[in-house]
Design a protein around this motif. Structure first.
Motif, PDB file in Angstrom:
ATOM      1  N   TYR A   1       0.863  -1.169   0.000  1.00  0.00           N
ATOM      2  CA  TYR A   1       0.000   0.000   0.000  1.00  0.00           C
ATOM      3  C   TYR A   1       0.907   1.228   0.000  1.00  0.00           C
ATOM      4  O   TYR A   1       1.922   1.266   0.688  1.00  0.00           O
ATOM      5  N   LEU A   2       0.538   2.254  -0.740  1.00  0.00           N
ATOM      6  CA  LEU A   2       1.366   3.453  -0.900  1.00  0.00           C
ATOM      7  C   LEU A   2       0.556   4.687  -0.549  1.00  0.00           C
ATOM      8  O   LEU A   2      -0.619   4.792  -0.948  1.00  0.00           O
ATOM      9  N   PHE A   3       1.188   5.610   0.157  1.00  0.00           N
ATOM     10  CA  PHE A   3       0.489   6.799   0.637  1.00  0.00           C
ATOM     11  C   PHE A   3       1.386   8.033   0.495  1.00  0.00           C
ATOM     12  O   PHE A   3       2.615   7.936   0.546  1.00  0.00           O
ATOM     13  N   TRP A   4       0.733   9.185   0.363  1.00  0.00           N
ATOM     14  CA  TRP A   4       1.375  10.469   0.565  1.00  0.00           C
ATOM     15  C   TRP A   4       0.597  11.233   1.631  1.00  0.00           C
ATOM     16  O   TRP A   4      -0.638  11.347   1.553  1.00  0.00           O
ATOM     17  N   TYR A   5       1.356  11.720   2.628  1.00  0.00           N
ATOM     18  CA  TYR A   5       0.788  12.541   3.682  1.00  0.00           C
ATOM     19  C   TYR A   5       1.477  13.900   3.668  1.00  0.00           C
ATOM     20  O   TYR A   5       2.643  14.027   3.266  1.00  0.00           O
ATOM     21  N   VAL A   6       0.765  14.924   4.168  1.00  0.00           N
ATOM     22  CA  VAL A   6       1.336  16.260   4.296  1.00  0.00           C
ATOM     23  C   VAL A   6       1.243  16.686   5.757  1.00  0.00           C
ATOM     24  O   VAL A   6       0.271  16.339   6.454  1.00  0.00           O
TER      25      VAL A   6
ATOM     26  N   GLU B   1       5.638  19.938   4.925  1.00  0.00           N
ATOM     27  CA  GLU B   1       6.497  18.759   4.827  1.00  0.00           C
ATOM     28  C   GLU B   1       5.659  17.636   4.229  1.00  0.00           C
ATOM     29  O   GLU B   1       4.519  17.414   4.648  1.00  0.00           O
ATOM     30  N   TYR B   2       6.229  16.927   3.274  1.00  0.00           N
ATOM     31  CA  TYR B   2       5.500  15.867   2.588  1.00  0.00           C
ATOM     32  C   TYR B   2       6.187  14.525   2.851  1.00  0.00           C
ATOM     33  O   TYR B   2       7.411  14.399   2.709  1.00  0.00           O
ATOM     34  N   PHE B   3       5.376  13.545   3.220  1.00  0.00           N
ATOM     35  CA  PHE B   3       5.899  12.223   3.554  1.00  0.00           C
ATOM     36  C   PHE B   3       5.267  11.162   2.664  1.00  0.00           C
ATOM     37  O   PHE B   3       4.040  11.100   2.533  1.00  0.00           O
ATOM     38  N   CYS B   4       6.120  10.334   2.108  1.00  0.00           N
ATOM     39  CA  CYS B   4       5.691   9.144   1.402  1.00  0.00           C
ATOM     40  C   CYS B   4       5.734   7.981   2.386  1.00  0.00           C
ATOM     41  O   CYS B   4       6.640   7.913   3.238  1.00  0.00           O
TER      42      CYS B   4
END
Lengths: 112, 111
Positions: A32-37, A88-91
């Motif tokens: 599963y893949l996500f991008w969070y801010v 800030e962006y997190f994968c």
């Protein structure tokens, strides 16, 4: 063990310009893949996610990401950034959605 | 609907003390996960609980423990605090096998 690499520690973009944030992962299968801010001092807000199906995923705030299996990448894009996108962006990746491995993050600065 | 809530917002402790952090999940969510985010790094998985049972544990020492209550709220406990435990502690909830939603976090400072 799974791992995530965000090679860009800090990116500066002019307001209105396009944006691409890179994310590469290491895992034996498709996780599963996500991008969070994350804004300063705040928790994480989900931008988009990929579980299966169409490899181009649309998210909130005009963001999209493309899963490329051959490159083990899940890059985040936006055609035109706004000053409010500074954050800030997190994968993140996971075998299950509740036990995520995060990258070290990319700090986005927007200049007028 | 209320999102994930965490308390306290900030906390200052000294080395060797014990701390308890609390998390209330989104209504209807039965899964709670805890993450530690050290300044300048991404969050690191500590625990996941689902229906009051531990479903996963990250690479953290036994000084870290957690539990989930019948109402699905959760506590994270850290004993014998070290300076290196200073971090933002994030709680996330989900229905189970679905997307996690994060709370605002508890900022722990160990002096």
């Amino acid at each position: 063990a799974q791992s995530v690499t965000q090679p860009d520690i800090h990116i500066t973009v002019s307001e209105g310009a396009s944006l691409e944030l890179r994310c590469n992962y290491s895992y034996g299968a498709t996780p599963y893949l996500f991008w969070y801010v994350q804004s300063p001092g705040q928790g994480l807000q989900l931008l988009l996610k990929y579980f299966s199906g169409d490899t181009l995923v649309q998210g909130i705030k005009g963001f999209e990401a493309e899963f490329k299996r051959s490159q083990s990448s899940f890059n985040l894009r936006k055609p035109s950034v706004h000053w409010s996108d500074a954050a800030e962006y997190f994968c993140a990746v996971g075998v299950v959605s509740e036990k995520l491995t995060f990258g070290t993050g990319t700090r986005l600065t927007i200049i007028p | 609907d209320a999102g994930v809530t965490q308390s306290p917002t900030h906390l200052i402790k000294t080395r060797g003390q014990h701390v308890t952090l609390r998390c209330s999940p989104i209504s209807g969510h039965k899964s709670v996960s805890w993450y530690q985010q050290v300044l300048g790094q991404g969050p690191q998985f500590i625990f996941q609980y689902y229906e009051k049972e531990e479903r996963g544990r990250g690479n953290f020492p036994d000084r870290f423990s957690a539990r989930q209550f019948p109402n699905y709220s959760s506590e994270l406990n850290v004993n014998a605090l070290l300076l290196g435990d200073s971090a933002l502690y994030l709680c996330a909830s989900s229905l189970g096998g679905d997307t996690q939603y994060f709370g605002p976090g508890t900022r722990l400072t160990v002096l």
